[in-house]
Design an enzyme around this catalytic site. Structure first.
Site, short mmCIF file in Angstrom:
data_model
loop_
_atom_site.label_atom_id
_atom_site.label_comp_id
_atom_site.label_asym_id
_atom_site.label_seq_id
_atom_site.Cartn_x
_atom_site.Cartn_y
_atom_site.Cartn_z
N GLY A 54 3.78 6.83 -5.38
CA GLY A 54 4.74 6.45 -6.41
C GLY A 54 5.72 5.41 -5.90
N TYR A 55 5.27 4.16 -5.81
CA TYR A 55 6.12 3.06 -5.35
C TYR A 55 6.46 2.09 -6.48
CZ TYR A 55 5.71 3.91 -0.24
OH TYR A 55 5.81 4.41 1.03
N SER A 56 5.46 1.35 -6.96
CA SER A 56 5.69 0.25 -7.91
C SER A 56 6.32 0.73 -9.21
CB SER A 56 4.37 -0.46 -8.22
OG SER A 56 3.82 -1.02 -7.05
N GLU A 63 -1.06 1.98 5.80
CA GLU A 63 -2.00 1.57 4.76
C GLU A 63 -2.86 0.40 5.23
OE1 GLU A 63 -1.87 0.46 -0.01
OE2 GLU A 63 -0.12 0.05 1.23
N SER A 79 -2.45 4.37 -8.25
CA SER A 79 -3.89 4.60 -8.08
C SER A 79 -4.23 6.08 -8.08
CB SER A 79 -4.36 3.98 -6.76
OG SER A 79 -4.17 2.58 -6.76
#
Length: 389
Positions: A129-131, A247, A164
């Site tokens: 949960g970043y963008s 990543e 994703s």
């Protein structure tokens, strides 16, 4: 220089994969790649759990956390051989390659005991949960907020996007603003949030490929326990940057084997349809081979140095994204006019069309090329920061 012991290990990996990618798993070879994440999902999940049962997940994790404790050279060997064998795309990548190493580096003993065994056994799946829709690639501009409730738990409100596999995940590691009035990198925290609860809504996003790997995720009063902050509250930026470094780590070397296989397929098509006789196509194929070797050597240099963390990981991301997008464009050029028409109704794409369409995102997700260039300029080359309006 490759050691004899490393080559023995390579044969061990190769033989194990050859033995086990048979029977019910034989049909999984090559499935689930970019733009094809919907393929045989349940079967690929079973394969991941089969790997776990035989000790082939989390191979680089320390042994005390359930891994094999493999050094860099053997991690590279494992990922290369997995790709060469046509092993299906892994469903547990975000937990194994991103969150797991982050917890090992920053998590409390209780967090490690709670989550690491389930990640290694592929019992719980994760998303990132970043963008956010209002922040683009500017991760420091996140507006999702988390506040402590009367019972001591965190309450999360906000929206994430391009998440994703969120529709399949059990948990999400969320970057949220926990200090009212804070801005930019300050006041952020890294929270572990259960996905299967009231207050979490997942909406799939249909991509150019016609599939839905990415999702919008809405947090409306979602909750998580007080002790599920990784690192101290307010240290979220540091932890989040470490995750991005992981990543872009050793598993990308296996990805490069896949890139090489895609390039070989493009060259084979060019030979079949005569496009290889075009001097411009020859030049672009040559440049593609050179670019892939640059990607490989840069990755090895980075991993052999200070590890996967730090702004130098942006160089690897920039190289991979632009190269893969260019390969998609080359595939369309080689295929010719037929590449403009779907193979069948309603939207049946061939491998080259899917490569072209999905690779358009390579220079955007995980931080756009513009962001990566700024990071390289300012933090690697020491150039002045970009002027603010």
């Amino acid at each position: 220089m490759r050691s004899t012991k490393d080559e023995v290990f390579r044969r061990e990996v190769r033989d194990w994969l050859e033995t086990h990618l048979h029977g019910d798993f034989a049909a999984l070879r090559g499935l689930g790649g970019a733009g094809r994440e919907h393929e045989a999902y349940d079967e690929r999940l079973a394969w991941d759990r089969h790997l776990a049962a035989h000790g082939w997940t989390c191979v680089g994790w320390p042994e005390e956390h359930g891994g094999r404790g493999l050094g860099l050279a053997r991690q590279v060997i494992f990922h290369e051989e997995y790709a060469r064998a046509g092993g299906p795309a892994r469903v547990n990548h975000l937990g194994e390659e991103l969150l797991g190493p982050t917890l090992i580096a920053f998590g409390t003993p209780e967090q490690k005991a709670r989550f690491l065994p389930r990640i290694r056994a592929v019992e719980e799946l994760w998303c990132q949960g970043y963008s956010e829709p209002g922040a683009g690639s500017d991760l420091a501009a996140v507006s999702t907020r988390a506040r402590p409730a009367e019972d001591g738990r965190w309450v999360i409100d906000g929206q994430k996007v391009w998440t994703s596999l969120a529709h399949l995940a059990d948990w999400c590691f969320v970057l949220a603003r926990t200090e009212p009035g804070s801005a930019r990198h300050a006041g952020l925290s890294y929270l572990l949030v259960p996905m299967r609860q009231e207050g979490v809504e997942v909406r799939p996003i249909t991509q150019l490929t016609g599939t839905s790997e990415f999702n919008e995720v809405y947090f409306d009063g979602a909750r998580t326990d007080a002790d599920l902050v990784v690192g101290a509250p307010g240290d979220g930026w540091k932890v989040a940057m470490a995750t991005l470094g992981f990543e872009r780590g050793v598993s990308t070397l296996g990805q490069q084997i896949g890139f090489a296989r895609e390039l070989e397929a493009v060259v084979a098509l060019a030979r079949r349809n005569g496009a290889i006789e075009d001097p411009e196509i020859q030049d672009r194929i040559t440049r593609a081979h050179m670019g892939l070797e640059v990607i490989r050597l840069n990755a090895l240099r980075m991993l052999d140095g200070a590890g996967t963390q730090g702004p130098r990981a942006s160089i690897a991301k920039l190289l991979r994204g632009t190269w893969h997008r260019s390969l998609g464009e080359l595939a369309m050029e080689v295929a010719g006019a037929s590449s403009l028409v779907a193979a069948g109704a309603p939207y049946d794409l061939d491998d080259f069309q899917r490569l072209f369409l999905f690779s358009r995102a390579d220079t955007i997700y995980g931080g756009s090329d513009e962001i990566q260039r700024n990071i390289i300029a300012e933090r690697v080359l020491g150039l002045p920061k970009e002027p603010k309006p």
